[in-house]
Design an enzyme around this catalytic site. Sequence first.
Site, PDB file in Angstrom:
ATOM      1  N   SER A 262       0.596  -1.351  -0.039  1.00  0.00           N
ATOM      2  CA  SER A 262      -0.273  -0.085  -0.431  1.00  0.00           C
ATOM      3  C   SER A 262       0.962   1.655  -0.315  1.00  0.00           C
ATOM      4  O   SER A 262       2.220   1.537  -0.876  1.00  0.00           O
ATOM      5  CB  SER A 262      -0.399  -0.008   1.380  1.00  0.00           C
ATOM      6  OG  SER A 262      -2.346   0.949   1.227  1.00  0.00           O
TER       7      SER A 262
ATOM      8  N   ARG B  74     -11.507   5.665   9.750  1.00  0.00           N
ATOM      9  CA  ARG B  74     -11.147   4.654   9.845  1.00  0.00           C
ATOM     10  C   ARG B  74     -12.233   2.866   9.675  1.00  0.00           C
ATOM     11  O   ARG B  74     -11.942   2.223   8.055  1.00  0.00           O
ATOM     12  CB  ARG B  74     -10.394   3.929  10.811  1.00  0.00           C
ATOM     13  CG  ARG B  74     -10.299   2.484  11.144  1.00  0.00           C
ATOM     14  CD  ARG B  74      -8.547   2.233  10.546  1.00  0.00           C
ATOM     15  NE  ARG B  74      -8.115   1.308  11.042  1.00  0.00           N
ATOM     16  CZ  ARG B  74      -7.312   0.538  10.565  1.00  0.00           C
ATOM     17  NH1 ARG B  74      -6.896   1.200   9.721  1.00  0.00           N
ATOM     18  NH2 ARG B  74      -6.762  -0.245  10.850  1.00  0.00           N
TER      19      ARG B  74
ATOM     20  N   ASP C 205      -8.774  -7.480  -4.448  1.00  0.00           N
ATOM     21  CA  ASP C 205      -8.302  -6.252  -4.243  1.00  0.00           C
ATOM     22  C   ASP C 205      -8.812  -5.248  -4.568  1.00  0.00           C
ATOM     23  O   ASP C 205      -8.313  -5.244  -6.039  1.00  0.00           O
ATOM     24  CB  ASP C 205      -6.023  -6.171  -3.808  1.00  0.00           C
ATOM     25  CG  ASP C 205      -6.232  -4.556  -3.465  1.00  0.00           C
ATOM     26  OD1 ASP C 205      -7.170  -3.771  -3.148  1.00  0.00           O
ATOM     27  OD2 ASP C 205      -4.799  -4.288  -3.085  1.00  0.00           O
TER      28      ASP C 205
ATOM     29  N   HIS D 132      -6.832  -6.106  -0.293  1.00  0.00           N
ATOM     30  CA  HIS D 132      -6.198  -5.102   0.064  1.00  0.00           C
ATOM     31  C   HIS D 132      -5.909  -5.375   0.908  1.00  0.00           C
ATOM     32  O   HIS D 132      -4.063  -5.757   1.111  1.00  0.00           O
ATOM     33  CB  HIS D 132      -6.357  -3.455   0.047  1.00  0.00           C
ATOM     34  CG  HIS D 132      -5.521  -2.582   0.025  1.00  0.00           C
ATOM     35  ND1 HIS D 132      -4.185  -2.984  -0.843  1.00  0.00           N
ATOM     36  CD2 HIS D 132      -4.979  -2.045   1.244  1.00  0.00           C
ATOM     37  CE1 HIS D 132      -3.557  -1.512  -0.384  1.00  0.00           C
ATOM     38  NE2 HIS D 132      -3.800  -1.213   0.626  1.00  0.00           N
ATOM     39  N   ASP D 133      -6.464  -6.193   2.453  1.00  0.00           N
ATOM     40  CA  ASP D 133      -5.567  -6.449   3.955  1.00  0.00           C
ATOM     41  C   ASP D 133      -4.902  -7.376   3.870  1.00  0.00           C
ATOM     42  O   ASP D 133      -3.845  -7.736   4.668  1.00  0.00           O
ATOM     43  CB  ASP D 133      -6.932  -6.434   4.344  1.00  0.00           C
ATOM     44  CG  ASP D 133      -6.695  -5.678   5.487  1.00  0.00           C
ATOM     45  OD1 ASP D 133      -6.277  -4.563   5.602  1.00  0.00           O
ATOM     46  OD2 ASP D 133      -7.959  -5.112   5.871  1.00  0.00           O
TER      47      ASP D 133
END
Lengths: 364, 364
Positions: free
Chosen positions: A143, A199, A283, A316-317
């Site tokens: 990222s 968040r 992602d 993405h994580d």
Amino acid sequence: MRQRELTIPVGDLELECGETLPAVEQHVTIYGEPNADCSNVVLAPHALTGSSRVAEWWPAIVGENALFDPNHWCVIGINALGGCYGSTGPRTISLSTIGAASTVEKDVLNAFPRITVGDIVRAQQRAIDYLGLEHLALVIGGSLGGMQALQWAVDAPHRINHAVVIGAHDHHSAMGIALNAVQREGLALDRIRGLRLARKIALLTYKSQELLNERHGRRSDRLGQSRFDVEGYLEYQADRFEGRMDAATYATLTHAMDSFDVRNALIRSSNPPRVTFIGISSDWLFRPEDVQAASERFRLRGLPSQYIELTSSHGHDAFLVESKELVVHLRPLLPSLSELAQIRDCSVYPLFMRRRPLQFERDL
Amino acid sequence: MRQRELTIPVGDLELECGETLPAVEQHVTIYGEPNADCSNVVLAPHALTGSSRVAEWWPAIVGENALFDPNHWCVIGINALGGCYGSTGPRTISLSTIGAASTVEKDVLNAFPRITVGDIVRAQQRAIDYLGLEHLALVIGGSLGGMQALQWAVDAPHRINHAVVIGAHDHHSAMGIALNAVQREGLALDRIRGLRLARKIALLTYKSQELLNERHGRRSDRLGQSRFDVEGYLEYQADRFEGRMDAATYATLTHAMDSFDVRNALIRSSNPPRVTFIGISSDWLFRPEDVQAASERFRLRGLPSQYIELTSSHGHDAFLVESKELVVHLRPLLPSLSELAQIRDCSVYPLFMRRRPLQFERDL
């Protein structure tokens, strides 16, 4: 595992925006020792909310028996310029510049200059100079960390052998920019509750539909509250986040992400570094096809670039939570341990150690 | 084009949550006239922010020379229960229940009972009863409108021939629920600025990466402000939105979406309606694979269900902005004009007309 924490003074830093940040500091965490030719030195910049303590947030990558075991490798974690874990950032300048009591959200969010990924990497280069390291074997990140790794390849091609760019490509997309903008808009509404909201939005961009369906589906809250389970999950994550980040840092680093675009950057090197782009199949924020396209653009510019796809349902994580799978892809790309020069046969080491007492250091 | 606006009283409505809404009204816009056997009557519920005036927001679908030309078809647009365009909703009850001066966001957002898509369709059925219409040829909608179309097929299978469900499937996903939750959290921070924020977040979920890259990319703001073009676009859309929606309506209808799950609903009919699911190739909110899976689940339950994919780079929004392409897929599914009974040969018509003067009506 021994790790050293150093805060390194890197002097005044002229930023791309034209402003100069005085007396910039870079906070690093160092695992292991560099060998003679620096062929075992890895720099691991963090993503939006990380710190220099790489082993804490990337344990399959850095640590005893991890991909980079400090018995063989020297890994340098570094808090990004603009961050809130020891390097110069909004938190370190806020008292003098805007006053601790300011409650005008806009002032607080915009007090720190608008920095770029280029600025972040320039400060990092000075920290690496300070440590007496001419060269890095590898810069690796996911990222925003991947953007920094690629910026190193572009800005200091002679200083690194290999950049590994995970879940990132060569520019931040319109969708990425827009999603950061709505998150910052939350911060501007309310510095604390807005940070929680930012968040939560960000987490949803880091996850996939599959994962949320499987983990939470349409189930009711597990604590019995009148909400869906996925809403309870977001609250829990916001609780965890609130204490470890602040709105101004969040605004600063998301702006830095937005600035990122090295598609047309000149790369001046007769021996450019290898660049490995790793896309994540699920992602949707940094889509695998966009990561692959970036790899292709670098290849067409004559750089040794390759693309690898990590198959994962985590979105993405995955660069964090599926790091064991990441290791399977990464290990074949690294020199074997026997190839690495011996740690004790070390000319850099004395310099590295001489610098050390200049700043505070503690063993943890 | 002649259109009639009616506000229809449908009586007290017992909701799934157990509460009873008194003296519920349903606002409809009617284009064209029903024929003898109602074989030309189409109900077109709207999505999250629409109104009963279908021809305004779906011009390729309803209007002169559109898919449903009022010279041949009778199209009924209906404002959803909980909406703010003439039907009973938070705006119509807020004054009496919570007082116009209430500034406690939570009170305002939660004053209206928690309604479901089932409640919305039950109120619609009564409005259709009131109009003297036994039967509908078609119920068609996208997104929340598609959920309503499918709810009609489940709750009133004997009353409709065909449900067309576009960009929606048979339950709201964990990602959908979570994205609605963060949008409502914005509303709770600030009713006006939060509504703007919610709209911006929602718009990003309606668009694709491709579209935003192509339309805005990384270009600077076209008005010369210090922001990216995509940020200016979001501001413009929020400006347009602010005047036509309110926070309580937004909260009410997103909760209704969240409630939607007809995967296990019993469908009691010996002659169930046809269901056509249309997925959009670039839709990441209601992913085409999920729409297709819903179609398959309905087929396995013995219902005549089919799946069609609309190829578009517009994301979820394609059901609105690519409606001309939608027409290409839809036209072959409809009876030809010669198959439709003649409008003047009409037994329903007198009843339909008799009801009309009971409520205000105006030609526009």
